[in-house]
Design a protein around this motif. Structure first.
Motif, PDB file in Angstrom:
ATOM      1  N   SER A 164       0.546  -6.614  -1.615  1.00 29.89           N
ATOM      2  CA  SER A 164      -0.202  -6.261  -0.345  1.00 29.89           C
ATOM      3  C   SER A 164      -1.699  -6.649  -0.567  1.00 29.89           C
ATOM      4  O   SER A 164      -2.429  -6.093  -1.340  1.00 29.89           O
ATOM      5  CB  SER A 164       0.196  -5.189   0.465  1.00 29.89           C
ATOM      6  OG  SER A 164      -0.539  -5.066   1.638  1.00 29.89           O
ATOM      7  N   ARG A 165      -2.403  -7.587  -0.021  1.00 32.19           N
ATOM      8  CA  ARG A 165      -3.600  -7.791  -0.058  1.00 32.19           C
ATOM      9  C   ARG A 165      -4.188  -7.671   1.009  1.00 32.19           C
ATOM     10  O   ARG A 165      -4.862  -8.725   1.460  1.00 32.19           O
ATOM     11  CB  ARG A 165      -4.052  -8.881  -0.947  1.00 32.19           C
ATOM     12  CG  ARG A 165      -3.591  -8.961  -2.391  1.00 32.19           C
ATOM     13  CD  ARG A 165      -4.277  -8.245  -3.246  1.00 32.19           C
ATOM     14  NE  ARG A 165      -3.844  -8.312  -4.612  1.00 32.19           N
ATOM     15  CZ  ARG A 165      -3.005  -7.310  -5.316  1.00 32.19           C
ATOM     16  NH1 ARG A 165      -2.600  -6.548  -4.634  1.00 32.19           N
ATOM     17  NH2 ARG A 165      -2.749  -7.555  -6.526  1.00 32.19           N
ATOM     18  N   PRO A 166      -4.363  -6.549   1.815  1.00 34.20           N
ATOM     19  CA  PRO A 166      -5.137  -6.462   3.295  1.00 34.20           C
ATOM     20  C   PRO A 166      -6.729  -6.511   3.096  1.00 34.20           C
ATOM     21  O   PRO A 166      -7.146  -6.479   1.909  1.00 34.20           O
ATOM     22  CB  PRO A 166      -4.841  -5.014   3.717  1.00 34.20           C
ATOM     23  CG  PRO A 166      -4.622  -4.283   2.452  1.00 34.20           C
ATOM     24  CD  PRO A 166      -4.001  -5.049   1.444  1.00 34.20           C
ATOM     25  N   GLY A 209       2.290   1.690  -8.767  1.00 36.84           N
ATOM     26  CA  GLY A 209       2.395   0.257  -8.219  1.00 36.84           C
ATOM     27  C   GLY A 209       2.664   0.169  -6.805  1.00 36.84           C
ATOM     28  O   GLY A 209       2.561  -1.035  -6.381  1.00 36.84           O
ATOM     29  N   ILE A 210       2.575   1.461  -6.033  1.00 38.63           N
ATOM     30  CA  ILE A 210       2.709   1.300  -4.788  1.00 38.63           C
ATOM     31  C   ILE A 210       1.173   1.139  -4.030  1.00 38.63           C
ATOM     32  O   ILE A 210       0.187   1.800  -4.168  1.00 38.63           O
ATOM     33  CB  ILE A 210       3.259   2.638  -4.010  1.00 38.63           C
ATOM     34  CG1 ILE A 210       4.610   2.650  -4.697  1.00 38.63           C
ATOM     35  CG2 ILE A 210       3.183   2.782  -2.796  1.00 38.63           C
ATOM     36  CD1 ILE A 210       5.383   3.907  -4.491  1.00 38.63           C
ATOM     37  N   GLU A 211       1.272   0.151  -3.201  1.00 37.91           N
ATOM     38  CA  GLU A 211      -0.078  -0.309  -2.380  1.00 37.91           C
ATOM     39  C   GLU A 211      -0.172   0.071  -1.137  1.00 37.91           C
ATOM     40  O   GLU A 211      -1.484   0.504  -0.757  1.00 37.91           O
ATOM     41  CB  GLU A 211      -0.317  -1.800  -2.557  1.00 37.91           C
ATOM     42  CG  GLU A 211      -0.244  -2.193  -4.058  1.00 37.91           C
ATOM     43  CD  GLU A 211      -0.387  -3.891  -3.929  1.00 37.91           C
ATOM     44  OE1 GLU A 211      -0.333  -4.666  -2.962  1.00 37.91           O
ATOM     45  OE2 GLU A 211      -1.118  -4.324  -5.019  1.00 37.91           O
ATOM     46  N   GLU A 212       0.701   0.437  -0.481  1.00 35.96           N
ATOM     47  CA  GLU A 212       0.763   0.972   0.921  1.00 35.96           C
ATOM     48  C   GLU A 212       2.090   1.110   1.358  1.00 35.96           C
ATOM     49  O   GLU A 212       3.100   0.553   1.033  1.00 35.96           O
ATOM     50  CB  GLU A 212       0.100  -0.175   1.884  1.00 35.96           C
ATOM     51  CG  GLU A 212       1.090  -1.574   2.182  1.00 35.96           C
ATOM     52  CD  GLU A 212       0.290  -2.197   3.334  1.00 35.96           C
ATOM     53  OE1 GLU A 212      -0.963  -2.484   3.496  1.00 35.96           O
ATOM     54  OE2 GLU A 212       1.263  -2.919   4.188  1.00 35.96           O
ATOM     55  N   VAL A 213       2.033   2.253   2.329  1.00 38.32           N
ATOM     56  CA  VAL A 213       3.214   2.787   3.084  1.00 38.32           C
ATOM     57  C   VAL A 213       3.057   2.881   4.378  1.00 38.32           C
ATOM     58  O   VAL A 213       1.959   3.455   4.760  1.00 38.32           O
ATOM     59  CB  VAL A 213       3.677   4.114   2.099  1.00 38.32           C
ATOM     60  CG1 VAL A 213       4.884   4.795   3.015  1.00 38.32           C
ATOM     61  CG2 VAL A 213       4.150   4.024   0.742  1.00 38.32           C
ATOM     62  N   ASN A 218      10.039  -1.294   4.623  1.00 40.84           N
ATOM     63  CA  ASN A 218       9.188  -1.840   3.796  1.00 40.84           C
ATOM     64  C   ASN A 218       9.543  -1.456   2.491  1.00 40.84           C
ATOM     65  O   ASN A 218       9.734  -0.106   2.335  1.00 40.84           O
ATOM     66  CB  ASN A 218       7.895  -1.299   4.132  1.00 40.84           C
ATOM     67  CG  ASN A 218       6.766  -1.709   3.045  1.00 40.84           C
ATOM     68  OD1 ASN A 218       6.909  -2.810   2.342  1.00 40.84           O
ATOM     69  ND2 ASN A 218       5.589  -1.105   3.155  1.00 40.84           N
ATOM     70  N   ASP A 219       9.724  -2.044   1.501  1.00 40.85           N
ATOM     71  CA  ASP A 219      10.005  -1.883  -0.022  1.00 40.85           C
ATOM     72  C   ASP A 219       9.335  -0.754  -0.438  1.00 40.85           C
ATOM     73  O   ASP A 219       9.803   0.021  -1.348  1.00 40.85           O
ATOM     74  CB  ASP A 219      10.077  -3.085  -0.774  1.00 40.85           C
ATOM     75  CG  ASP A 219      11.236  -4.199  -0.483  1.00 40.85           C
ATOM     76  OD1 ASP A 219      12.229  -3.907   0.165  1.00 40.85           O
ATOM     77  OD2 ASP A 219      10.816  -5.244  -0.726  1.00 40.85           O
ATOM     78  N   ASN A 220       7.996  -0.883  -0.213  1.00 41.19           N
ATOM     79  CA  ASN A 220       7.136   0.024  -0.883  1.00 41.19           C
ATOM     80  C   ASN A 220       7.630   1.599  -0.416  1.00 41.19           C
ATOM     81  O   ASN A 220       7.504   2.579  -1.068  1.00 41.19           O
ATOM     82  CB  ASN A 220       5.570   0.031  -0.606  1.00 41.19           C
ATOM     83  CG  ASN A 220       5.025  -0.945  -1.477  1.00 41.19           C
ATOM     84  OD1 ASN A 220       4.992  -0.566  -2.739  1.00 41.19           O
ATOM     85  ND2 ASN A 220       4.251  -1.694  -1.141  1.00 41.19           N
ATOM     86  N   ASN A 221       8.036   1.602   0.899  1.00 35.05           N
ATOM     87  CA  ASN A 221       8.504   2.910   1.561  1.00 35.05           C
ATOM     88  C   ASN A 221       9.606   3.373   0.592  1.00 35.05           C
ATOM     89  O   ASN A 221       9.496   4.613   0.194  1.00 35.05           O
ATOM     90  CB  ASN A 221       8.944   2.664   2.868  1.00 35.05           C
ATOM     91  CG  ASN A 221       7.798   2.724   4.012  1.00 35.05           C
ATOM     92  OD1 ASN A 221       6.626   2.295   3.495  1.00 35.05           O
ATOM     93  ND2 ASN A 221       7.897   3.357   4.997  1.00 35.05           N
TER      94      ASN A 221
END
Length: 504
Positions: A450-452, A325-329, A420-423
């Protein structure tokens, strides 16, 4: 008469459909990450309840439509929770605005009012409203002081239920004694850990050993050197079957002096003995965060956001429970890591940099304004920055370590800056995995989206494709409206011609 009967039949069908939809509720969730479908983690939490949980929702009435929807969504969710739990979730709604006693009840429960702008008789005014809830089981109680409209509700509600339903939480050691950040600087990590565990600080210098009662210990951003005795304590913990989470800095950025420096604590050499080499170098990445830079423009001083490759944004993750579920850190001054061990130890890469990344010497100068980054600076793709060591790391017992080459990526600090919550999830998921309790991993990262824009659309070569997409977005809806208008006009014309032919 026939028309009258048809109307009655239609009304009857509508009433029947409404009754059936009330009795047999089902929601079609078309979102990519199933935002409106309860996760398996939530269902397992609800089905495992042994005692009833009481949820009291404090919501004011006469709310604006967009906020009223939050109340209705929360009620729908509570109905679903009650059904899945087999009646173990009980709930009630209280309107604190209706009388002083109920308002006092809400305040004593920890629910504070918020001011909401409402329109009344063509005037905008401030209205005091309550949007919160309490979750209680026996003497244990959790508070959701404010339910933010539009925010994902499931994580907050399910974790609150989980916290009150656990009577004896297993302890987790957060190691200290070498300049590590305290719990006040790890507030988000502590808050996330405290759902399933009791985080306890253990001063490695003042204990003879890390107690075997801890299944997992965390060592985050140590600054001071480790002596042989302290490293032996880590080895003894591993040899007893304990597991470690290490987030360490082998380099550090000094913004005040615009310099990068090498960090030596002794942990790097200890890790080399285990088969993992963390270089005393900086990872740089074209896909990166920004820093604020003051620049003079005439008589004015402007604050501009400048891309800073020393803050890599990581989007390449292994297919693993920890990264689910992690998209970016976003990392702060990470270093390259490389496995140099033998077959007795297994290494799994958890996260790597992008295709356009590189390394810079640990002792360097940060020229944020004048440095012109080129493709030559990003000539080392997919550098590992996080990984797992598994095997006989010390002694004859198998143990595990999750290692991050950035010690500060989950450190909140003493200020109010939120990480950041993902971190946070990236670190806490490792504790869950090492502690064999992965129930909340799926839930923790749900709603963190996150949808970069993909990098391939941001290059100069893709300028034509970007223009095409822009013009299609602008022109296609207009073209569709025109075509539908032409179709409707031709259809009406054909109907008129047909009627005229029938009359003659």
């Amino acid at each position: 008469m026939k028309k009258y009967y048809n109307s009655l039949i239609l009304i009857g069908i509508l009433i029947l459909v409404n009754l059936l939809s009330y009795k047999f509720f089902y929601r079609f969730d078309m979102t990519s990450d199933h935002q409106f479908t309860l996760s398996n983690a939530t269902k397992n939490i609800l089905k495992s309840l042994d005692d009833p949980v009481t949820i009291t929702a404090y919501f004011s009435k006469n709310l604006p439509p967009d906020i009223q929807k939050t109340r209705e969504d929360f009620r729908d969710m509570l109905e679903e929770y009650a059904g899945i739990s087999g009646g173990m979730v009980e709930y009630r709604f209280v309107d604190p605005s209706s009388d002083k006693d109920k308002e006092q009840e809400a305040l004593q429960s920890g629910i504070r009012p918020v001011m909401i702008k409402v329109r009344e008789k063509d005037e905008i005014k401030q209205q005091k409203s309550f949007l919160g809830a309490t979750i209680s089981l026996d003497e244990r109680k959790e508070i959701i002081p404010f339910i933010k409209p539009g925010a994902p509700l499931e994580y907050e509600l399910s974790t609150a239920i989980k916290k009150v339903s656990i009577e004896n939480k297993p302890p987790v050691a957060i190691l200290s004694g070498h300049g590590e950040p305290g719990l006040d600087e790890l507030s988000q990590v502590e808050q996330s850990l405290s759902i399933l565990y009791n985080p306890e600080t253990v001063d490695l210098k003042n204990v003879n050993e890390i107690s075997p009662k801890y299944k997992v210990a965390l060592l985050i951003a140590p600054k001071d050197s480790f002596d042989t005795g302290d490293l032996q304590k880590l080895d003894k913990f591993l040899s007893g079957g304990g597991n470690l989470v290490l987030a360490i800095n082998s380099v550090e950025g000094d913004f005040q002096n615009s310099r990068g420096v090498i960090v030596n604590t002794g942990i790097e050499n200890w890790l080399q003995e285990k088969g993992l080499n963390i270089e005393h170098k900086f990872v740089v990445d074209f896909d990166c965060g920004t820093v604020s830079v003051q620049q003079k423009q005439g008589y004015f001083t402007m604050v501009n956001q400048v891309k800073f490759p020393f803050l890599p944004i990581i989007r390449n993750f292994a297919d693993h429970t920890i990264t689910k579920g992690i998209e970016e850190v976003i990392l702060k001054f990470a270093s390259p890591m490389k496995f140099i061990g033998d077959s007795t130890v297994n290494f799994v890469e958890l996260a790597t940099t992008s295709d356009r990344s590189g390394v810079v010497d640990g002792n360097t100068y940060f020229d944020v304004i004048n440095k012109k980054w080129t493709s030559a600076d990003f000539n080392r793709p997919n550098i590992p920055v996080a990984g797992i060591l598994e095997g006989k790391l010390a002694g004859d017992v198998d143990s595990k370590m999750v290692v991050y080459s950035d010690g500060d990526f989950a450190v909140t600090g003493k200020g109010r800056n939120k990480v950041n919550d993902n971190n946070i999830s990236f670190l806490v998921n490792a504790v869950d995995w090492l502690g064999d309790d992965t129930g909340l991993i799926e839930l923790r990262t749900k709603g963190v989206v996150s949808r970069p824009i993909e990098q391939k659309y941001l290059t100069e070569d893709a300028s034509g494709k970007r223009s095409l997409i822009k013009y299609l977005n602008f022109g296609l809806p207009i073209l569709l409206v025109i075509l539908i208008g032409i179709f409707m006009m031709q259809r009406r014309k054909a109907i008129r011609i047909k009627r005229m032919q029938e009359e003659y």
